[in-house]
Design a protein around this motif. Structure first.
Motif, PDB file in Angstrom:
ATOM      1  N   ALA A  93      18.138  61.710  79.612  1.00 15.25           N
ATOM      2  CA  ALA A  93      17.108  60.773  80.051  1.00 15.25           C
ATOM      3  C   ALA A  93      15.769  61.117  79.419  1.00 15.25           C
ATOM      4  N   GLU A  94      15.458  62.422  79.353  1.00 12.28           N
ATOM      5  CA  GLU A  94      14.206  62.867  78.761  1.00 12.28           C
ATOM      6  C   GLU A  94      14.147  62.519  77.274  1.00 12.28           C
ATOM      7  N   LYS A  95      15.288  62.654  76.596  1.00 14.49           N
ATOM      8  CA  LYS A  95      15.339  62.323  75.173  1.00 14.49           C
ATOM      9  C   LYS A  95      15.047  60.839  74.944  1.00 14.49           C
ATOM     10  N   PHE A  96      15.654  59.977  75.775  1.00  7.89           N
ATOM     11  CA  PHE A  96      15.423  58.545  75.620  1.00  7.89           C
ATOM     12  C   PHE A  96      13.967  58.182  75.888  1.00  7.89           C
ATOM     13  N   LEU A  97      13.365  58.816  76.892  1.00  7.67           N
ATOM     14  CA  LEU A  97      11.968  58.541  77.202  1.00  7.67           C
ATOM     15  C   LEU A  97      11.056  58.972  76.057  1.00  7.67           C
ATOM     16  N   LEU A  98      11.353  60.122  75.450  1.00  6.76           N
ATOM     17  CA  LEU A  98      10.530  60.627  74.353  1.00  6.76           C
ATOM     18  C   LEU A  98      10.688  59.779  73.089  1.00  6.76           C
ATOM     19  N   SER A  99      11.898  59.325  72.824  1.00  5.46           N
ATOM     20  CA  SER A  99      12.154  58.615  71.563  1.00  5.46           C
ATOM     21  C   SER A  99      11.744  57.147  71.617  1.00  5.46           C
ATOM     22  N   ASN A 100      11.758  56.541  72.817  1.00  6.70           N
ATOM     23  CA  ASN A 100      11.473  55.106  72.918  1.00  6.70           C
ATOM     24  C   ASN A 100      10.135  54.791  73.556  1.00  6.70           C
ATOM     25  N   GLY A 101       9.354  55.824  73.918  1.00  2.00           N
ATOM     26  CA  GLY A 101       8.152  55.612  74.704  1.00  2.00           C
ATOM     27  C   GLY A 101       7.125  54.702  74.069  1.00  2.00           C
ATOM     28  N   ASN A 102       6.930  54.784  72.751  1.00  2.29           N
ATOM     29  CA  ASN A 102       5.874  53.995  72.101  1.00  2.29           C
ATOM     30  C   ASN A 102       6.440  52.851  71.270  1.00  2.29           C
ATOM     31  N   MET A 103       7.672  52.447  71.568  1.00  3.20           N
ATOM     32  CA  MET A 103       8.304  51.354  70.829  1.00  3.20           C
ATOM     33  C   MET A 103       8.456  50.132  71.732  1.00  3.20           C
ATOM     34  N   LEU A 104       8.525  48.951  71.121  1.00  4.77           N
ATOM     35  CA  LEU A 104       8.696  47.721  71.888  1.00  4.77           C
ATOM     36  C   LEU A 104       9.563  46.751  71.092  1.00  4.77           C
ATOM     37  N   ASP A 105      10.651  46.302  71.705  1.00  2.00           N
ATOM     38  CA  ASP A 105      11.487  45.253  71.123  1.00  2.00           C
ATOM     39  C   ASP A 105      11.103  43.923  71.758  1.00  2.00           C
ATOM     40  N   PHE A 106      10.991  42.885  70.939  1.00  2.00           N
ATOM     41  CA  PHE A 106      10.588  41.564  71.428  1.00  2.00           C
ATOM     42  C   PHE A 106      11.635  40.542  70.995  1.00  2.00           C
ATOM     43  N   LEU A 107      12.223  39.869  71.968  1.00  2.00           N
ATOM     44  CA  LEU A 107      13.233  38.858  71.704  1.00  2.00           C
ATOM     45  C   LEU A 107      12.728  37.503  72.173  1.00  2.00           C
ATOM     46  N   SER A 108      12.913  36.486  71.346  1.00  2.00           N
ATOM     47  CA  SER A 108      12.510  35.129  71.717  1.00  2.00           C
ATOM     48  C   SER A 108      13.649  34.176  71.384  1.00  2.00           C
ATOM     49  N   ALA A 109      13.920  33.246  72.303  1.00  2.00           N
ATOM     50  CA  ALA A 109      15.053  32.341  72.104  1.00  2.00           C
ATOM     51  C   ALA A 109      14.745  30.965  72.691  1.00  2.00           C
ATOM     52  N   HIS A 110      15.341  29.942  72.085  1.00  2.00           N
ATOM     53  CA  HIS A 110      15.279  28.579  72.613  1.00  2.00           C
ATOM     54  C   HIS A 110      16.714  28.180  72.913  1.00  2.00           C
ATOM     55  N   LEU A 111      17.064  28.077  74.194  1.00  2.00           N
ATOM     56  CA  LEU A 111      18.447  27.897  74.606  1.00  2.00           C
ATOM     57  C   LEU A 111      18.773  26.429  74.884  1.00  2.00           C
ATOM     58  N   SER A 112      20.061  26.154  75.011  1.00  2.00           N
ATOM     59  CA  SER A 112      20.534  24.783  75.223  1.00  2.00           C
ATOM     60  C   SER A 112      19.975  24.181  76.502  1.00  2.00           C
ATOM     61  N   ASN A 113      19.750  22.856  76.467  1.00  2.00           N
ATOM     62  CA  ASN A 113      19.393  22.180  77.715  1.00  2.00           C
ATOM     63  C   ASN A 113      20.669  21.792  78.457  1.00  2.00           C
ATOM     64  N   LEU A 114      20.512  21.312  79.668  1.00  2.00           N
ATOM     65  CA  LEU A 114      21.685  21.034  80.498  1.00  2.00           C
ATOM     66  C   LEU A 114      22.516  19.872  79.970  1.00  2.00           C
ATOM     67  N   GLY A 115      21.883  18.938  79.302  1.00  2.00           N
ATOM     68  CA  GLY A 115      22.616  17.791  78.794  1.00  2.00           C
ATOM     69  C   GLY A 115      22.929  16.772  79.871  1.00  2.00           C
ATOM     70  N   GLU A 116      23.557  15.702  79.457  1.00  2.00           N
ATOM     71  CA  GLU A 116      23.902  14.632  80.397  1.00  2.00           C
ATOM     72  C   GLU A 116      24.911  15.125  81.423  1.00  2.00           C
ATOM     73  N   ASN A 117      24.621  14.845  82.690  1.00  2.00           N
ATOM     74  CA  ASN A 117      25.481  15.267  83.808  1.00  2.00           C
ATOM     75  C   ASN A 117      25.728  16.777  83.807  1.00  2.00           C
ATOM     76  N   ASN A 118      24.745  17.539  83.322  1.00  2.00           N
ATOM     77  CA  ASN A 118      24.812  19.012  83.315  1.00  2.00           C
ATOM     78  C   ASN A 118      26.024  19.554  82.552  1.00  2.00           C
ATOM     79  N   LYS A 119      26.459  18.824  81.530  1.00  2.00           N
ATOM     80  CA  LYS A 119      27.691  19.224  80.852  1.00  2.00           C
ATOM     81  C   LYS A 119      27.542  20.521  80.056  1.00  2.00           C
TER      82      LYS A 119
END
Length: 279
Positions: free
Chosen positions: A141-167
Protein backbone atom coordinates in the motif's frame (compact mmCIF):
# COMPACT_ATOMS: atom_id res chain seq x y z
CA UNK A 1 48.88 26.95 -18.36
CA UNK A 2 49.67 23.36 -19.31
CA UNK A 3 48.17 22.08 -16.07
CA UNK A 4 44.89 24.03 -16.28
CA UNK A 5 43.00 21.75 -18.72
CA UNK A 6 43.90 18.47 -16.93
CA UNK A 7 42.98 20.10 -13.61
CA UNK A 8 39.59 21.26 -14.92
CA UNK A 9 39.02 17.83 -16.45
CA UNK A 10 39.90 16.16 -13.13
CA UNK A 11 37.51 18.45 -11.23
CA UNK A 12 34.74 17.65 -13.71
CA UNK A 13 35.34 13.93 -13.27
CA UNK A 14 35.26 14.26 -9.47
CA UNK A 15 32.05 16.30 -9.66
CA UNK A 16 30.46 13.76 -12.00
CA UNK A 17 31.56 10.93 -9.71
CA UNK A 18 30.04 12.80 -6.78
CA UNK A 19 26.73 13.18 -8.58
CA UNK A 20 26.76 9.50 -9.52
CA UNK A 21 27.57 8.49 -5.94
CA UNK A 22 24.78 10.71 -4.58
CA UNK A 23 22.36 9.22 -7.10
CA UNK A 24 23.30 5.68 -6.09
CA UNK A 25 23.09 6.57 -2.41
CA UNK A 26 19.65 8.10 -2.90
CA UNK A 27 18.42 5.07 -4.85
CA UNK A 28 19.75 2.74 -2.15
CA UNK A 29 18.00 4.78 0.53
CA UNK A 30 14.71 4.63 -1.37
CA UNK A 31 15.09 0.88 -1.90
CA UNK A 32 15.79 0.34 1.79
CA UNK A 33 12.81 2.53 2.70
CA UNK A 34 10.48 0.52 0.48
CA UNK A 35 11.78 -2.75 1.96
CA UNK A 36 11.02 -1.63 5.51
CA UNK A 37 8.23 -3.36 7.39
CA UNK A 38 5.21 -1.06 7.72
CA UNK A 39 2.50 -1.39 10.31
CA UNK A 40 -0.44 0.94 9.93
CA UNK A 41 -3.28 1.46 12.39
CA UNK A 42 -6.22 1.56 9.96
CA UNK A 43 -8.66 2.58 12.72
CA UNK A 44 -6.51 5.59 13.61
CA UNK A 45 -6.21 6.50 9.93
CA UNK A 46 -9.98 6.25 9.60
CA UNK A 47 -10.40 8.55 12.61
CA UNK A 48 -8.04 11.10 11.05
CA UNK A 49 -9.98 10.93 7.79
CA UNK A 50 -13.23 11.59 9.68
CA UNK A 51 -11.78 14.57 11.57
CA UNK A 52 -10.40 16.19 8.43
CA UNK A 53 -13.72 15.59 6.69
CA UNK A 54 -15.43 17.45 9.55
CA UNK A 55 -13.00 20.33 9.13
CA UNK A 56 -13.75 20.43 5.42
CA UNK A 57 -17.51 20.52 6.10
CA UNK A 58 -16.95 23.48 8.42
CA UNK A 59 -14.98 25.27 5.68
CA UNK A 60 -17.74 24.66 3.13
CA UNK A 61 -20.29 25.98 5.61
CA UNK A 62 -18.14 29.06 6.21
CA UNK A 63 -17.90 29.66 2.48
CA UNK A 64 -21.68 29.46 2.15
CA UNK A 65 -22.04 32.03 4.93
CA UNK A 66 -19.52 34.27 3.19
CA UNK A 67 -21.48 33.94 -0.05
CA UNK A 68 -24.54 35.19 1.78
CA UNK A 69 -22.81 38.15 3.47
CA UNK A 70 -24.47 41.43 2.45
CA UNK A 71 -22.51 43.74 0.17
CA UNK A 72 -25.38 46.13 -0.52
CA UNK A 73 -27.97 47.71 1.71
CA UNK A 74 -31.71 47.07 1.72
CA UNK A 75 -34.04 48.23 -1.06
CA UNK A 76 -35.78 50.64 1.35
CA UNK A 77 -32.49 52.31 2.23
CA UNK A 78 -31.52 52.49 -1.44
CA UNK A 79 -34.80 54.27 -2.21
CA UNK A 80 -34.30 56.58 0.77
CA UNK A 81 -30.64 57.41 0.26
CA UNK A 82 -30.50 56.87 -3.55
CA UNK A 83 -27.70 55.02 -5.34
CA UNK A 84 -24.91 55.89 -2.92
CA UNK A 85 -26.49 53.98 -0.03
CA UNK A 86 -24.29 51.26 1.51
CA UNK A 87 -24.41 49.15 4.69
CA UNK A 88 -21.73 51.56 5.96
CA UNK A 89 -23.72 54.73 5.25
CA UNK A 90 -23.76 57.10 2.27
CA UNK A 91 -20.93 59.39 3.42
CA UNK A 92 -17.54 59.44 1.64
CA UNK A 93 -16.20 57.36 4.52
CA UNK A 94 -19.05 54.87 4.10
CA UNK A 95 -18.34 54.55 0.37
CA UNK A 96 -14.65 53.97 1.13
CA UNK A 97 -15.60 51.29 3.67
CA UNK A 98 -17.82 49.59 1.08
CA UNK A 99 -14.98 49.52 -1.44
CA UNK A 100 -12.60 48.05 1.15
CA UNK A 101 -15.22 45.52 2.25
CA UNK A 102 -15.89 44.39 -1.32
CA UNK A 103 -12.18 43.87 -1.98
CA UNK A 104 -11.63 42.01 1.30
CA UNK A 105 -14.78 39.94 0.78
CA UNK A 106 -13.60 38.75 -2.64
CA UNK A 107 -10.10 37.94 -1.40
CA UNK A 108 -11.44 36.06 1.64
CA UNK A 109 -13.86 34.07 -0.51
CA UNK A 110 -11.17 33.03 -3.00
CA UNK A 111 -8.75 32.12 -0.20
CA UNK A 112 -11.34 30.06 1.66
CA UNK A 113 -12.36 28.33 -1.56
CA UNK A 114 -8.75 27.38 -2.35
CA UNK A 115 -8.12 26.23 1.22
CA UNK A 116 -11.31 24.17 1.11
CA UNK A 117 -10.02 22.42 -2.01
CA UNK A 118 -6.73 21.67 -0.27
CA UNK A 119 -8.46 20.18 2.78
CA UNK A 120 -10.78 18.17 0.53
CA UNK A 121 -7.67 16.85 -1.23
CA UNK A 122 -6.34 15.60 2.10
CA UNK A 123 -9.70 13.93 2.82
CA UNK A 124 -9.70 12.15 -0.54
CA UNK A 125 -6.04 11.15 -0.18
CA UNK A 126 -6.73 9.63 3.24
CA UNK A 127 -9.79 7.85 1.86
CA UNK A 128 -7.61 6.31 -0.87
CA UNK A 129 -4.91 5.40 1.67
CA UNK A 130 -7.41 3.68 3.97
CA UNK A 131 -8.77 1.69 1.04
CA UNK A 132 -5.28 0.56 0.00
CA UNK A 133 -4.23 -0.42 3.52
CA UNK A 134 -7.43 -2.43 3.98
CA UNK A 135 -7.09 -4.33 0.70
CA UNK A 136 -3.38 -5.21 0.68
CA UNK A 137 -0.40 -5.49 3.01
CA UNK A 138 0.95 -2.24 4.41
CA UNK A 139 4.26 -2.30 2.51
CA UNK A 140 2.56 -2.64 -0.90
CA UNK A 141 0.00 0.00 0.00
CA UNK A 142 2.85 2.36 0.87
CA UNK A 143 4.52 1.66 -2.48
CA UNK A 144 1.35 2.50 -4.40
CA UNK A 145 0.88 5.72 -2.44
CA UNK A 146 4.49 6.78 -3.10
CA UNK A 147 4.46 5.92 -6.80
CA UNK A 148 1.04 7.37 -7.70
CA UNK A 149 0.81 10.32 -5.31
CA UNK A 150 1.57 13.11 -7.81
CA UNK A 151 -0.02 11.52 -10.88
CA UNK A 152 -3.51 11.99 -12.32
CA UNK A 153 -5.34 9.97 -14.97
CA UNK A 154 -8.21 11.75 -16.74
CA UNK A 155 -10.85 9.86 -18.71
CA UNK A 156 -13.59 11.50 -20.77
CA UNK A 157 -16.35 9.73 -22.67
CA UNK A 158 -19.57 10.43 -24.57
CA UNK A 159 -21.83 7.40 -24.11
CA UNK A 160 -24.91 6.13 -25.93
CA UNK A 161 -28.28 7.72 -25.31
CA UNK A 162 -31.26 5.60 -24.33
CA UNK A 163 -32.80 5.64 -27.78
CA UNK A 164 -36.42 5.08 -28.69
CA UNK A 165 -38.32 3.16 -26.01
CA UNK A 166 -35.06 2.89 -24.02
CA UNK A 167 -33.79 0.24 -26.41
CA UNK A 168 -30.14 1.18 -25.72
CA UNK A 169 -30.41 1.17 -21.91
CA UNK A 170 -28.51 -2.13 -21.65
CA UNK A 171 -25.74 -0.90 -23.95
CA UNK A 172 -25.48 2.31 -21.95
CA UNK A 173 -25.15 0.45 -18.63
CA UNK A 174 -22.52 -1.88 -20.13
CA UNK A 175 -20.49 1.08 -21.38
CA UNK A 176 -20.50 2.69 -17.94
CA UNK A 177 -19.47 -0.60 -16.32
CA UNK A 178 -16.63 -1.00 -18.83
CA UNK A 179 -15.46 2.58 -18.21
CA UNK A 180 -15.48 1.97 -14.45
CA UNK A 181 -13.58 -1.29 -14.89
CA UNK A 182 -10.65 0.56 -16.48
CA UNK A 183 -9.92 2.45 -13.24
CA UNK A 184 -11.81 0.64 -10.48
CA UNK A 185 -8.71 -0.73 -8.73
CA UNK A 186 -7.44 1.55 -5.98
CA UNK A 187 -3.89 0.85 -7.16
CA UNK A 188 -4.69 3.06 -10.17
CA UNK A 189 -4.47 6.01 -7.79
CA UNK A 190 -5.75 9.50 -8.62
CA UNK A 191 -8.37 9.48 -11.37
CA UNK A 192 -11.04 11.78 -12.79
CA UNK A 193 -13.75 10.16 -14.94
CA UNK A 194 -15.98 12.61 -16.78
CA UNK A 195 -18.25 13.03 -19.74
CA UNK A 196 -21.77 13.05 -21.11
CA UNK A 197 -23.08 9.67 -19.97
CA UNK A 198 -26.62 10.41 -21.20
CA UNK A 199 -27.65 8.80 -17.92
CA UNK A 200 -28.59 9.93 -14.42
CA UNK A 201 -27.20 8.44 -11.22
CA UNK A 202 -30.72 8.03 -9.83
CA UNK A 203 -33.87 6.57 -11.32
CA UNK A 204 -34.88 3.12 -12.50
CA UNK A 205 -32.65 2.74 -15.56
CA UNK A 206 -29.90 0.04 -15.53
CA UNK A 207 -27.27 2.79 -15.90
CA UNK A 208 -28.11 4.39 -12.52
CA UNK A 209 -26.60 1.67 -10.29
CA UNK A 210 -23.59 1.44 -12.62
CA UNK A 211 -22.83 5.12 -11.94
CA UNK A 212 -23.49 4.69 -8.22
CA UNK A 213 -21.06 1.76 -8.18
CA UNK A 214 -18.19 4.19 -8.74
CA UNK A 215 -18.66 5.13 -5.07
CA UNK A 216 -17.43 1.87 -3.50
CA UNK A 217 -14.25 2.23 -5.59
CA UNK A 218 -13.38 5.55 -3.91
CA UNK A 219 -14.96 7.97 -6.40
CA UNK A 220 -16.93 11.00 -5.27
CA UNK A 221 -20.25 10.59 -7.11
CA UNK A 222 -21.64 13.93 -5.84
CA UNK A 223 -18.72 16.20 -6.77
CA UNK A 224 -20.35 17.27 -10.04
CA UNK A 225 -23.73 18.35 -8.64
CA UNK A 226 -24.64 22.02 -9.09
CA UNK A 227 -27.10 23.32 -6.51
CA UNK A 228 -28.58 26.30 -8.34
CA UNK A 229 -32.10 25.02 -8.91
CA UNK A 230 -35.25 26.29 -7.17
CA UNK A 231 -34.68 26.43 -3.43
CA UNK A 232 -31.05 25.34 -3.85
CA UNK A 233 -31.98 22.01 -5.43
CA UNK A 234 -29.49 20.29 -7.75
CA UNK A 235 -29.93 21.05 -11.44
CA UNK A 236 -28.20 19.35 -14.35
CA UNK A 237 -26.35 20.82 -17.31
CA UNK A 238 -28.12 19.18 -20.26
CA UNK A 239 -30.46 21.07 -22.58
CA UNK A 240 -33.40 20.08 -20.35
CA UNK A 241 -31.27 20.47 -17.17
CA UNK A 242 -31.06 16.73 -16.46
CA UNK A 243 -28.04 15.49 -14.48
CA UNK A 244 -26.55 13.36 -17.23
CA UNK A 245 -23.10 15.02 -17.36
CA UNK A 246 -20.71 13.66 -14.74
CA UNK A 247 -17.35 14.42 -13.13
CA UNK A 248 -16.24 11.59 -10.83
CA UNK A 249 -12.93 12.24 -9.03
CA UNK A 250 -10.90 9.92 -6.80
CA UNK A 251 -7.87 10.75 -4.66
CA UNK A 252 -8.00 14.48 -5.38
CA UNK A 253 -9.76 17.46 -3.83
CA UNK A 254 -12.42 19.42 -5.70
CA UNK A 255 -14.15 22.72 -5.15
CA UNK A 256 -17.92 22.95 -5.35
CA UNK A 257 -19.07 22.49 -8.94
CA UNK A 258 -20.06 25.64 -10.84
CA UNK A 259 -22.09 26.09 -14.00
CA UNK A 260 -20.31 27.25 -17.15
CA UNK A 261 -22.76 28.94 -19.50
CA UNK A 262 -23.38 26.80 -22.57
CA UNK A 263 -23.02 29.55 -25.16
CA UNK A 264 -23.57 27.84 -28.52
CA UNK A 265 -23.65 24.31 -27.06
CA UNK A 266 -26.73 22.34 -26.03
CA UNK A 267 -25.11 21.64 -22.61
CA UNK A 268 -23.74 23.89 -19.91
CA UNK A 269 -20.26 23.12 -18.66
CA UNK A 270 -19.26 21.99 -15.18
CA UNK A 271 -16.29 23.68 -13.56
CA UNK A 272 -14.42 22.12 -10.64
CA UNK A 273 -10.96 23.16 -9.43
CA UNK A 274 -8.89 20.05 -8.68
CA UNK A 275 -6.22 19.84 -5.99
CA UNK A 276 -3.68 17.00 -5.94
CA UNK A 277 -2.41 16.46 -2.37
CA UNK A 278 1.32 17.07 -1.90
CA UNK A 279 1.90 13.89 0.09
Amino acid sequence: MVCVVPLIELCCRIAASGREWKSLAFNDAVAQYLEMSFTVNEARLQWLWTEIERAHSALVHGLSILDGAPTTTSLADQLLFKANSTPFGNTPGGLACRAAHTEAHGAAKNTLKAFGGTVDGDVERLKLAVGLYLTMDDANAEKFLLSNGNMLDFLSAHLSNLGENNKHSGDQAAQIAKLRGLVSGLENGNVVVSGDFNAKADGDKPSAPEIQNFGPHGFDTDADRIYDGPGGAPRGTSESYNEIDHVLPRGVGTTEAERWDRGESDHDGQRLDITIPAW
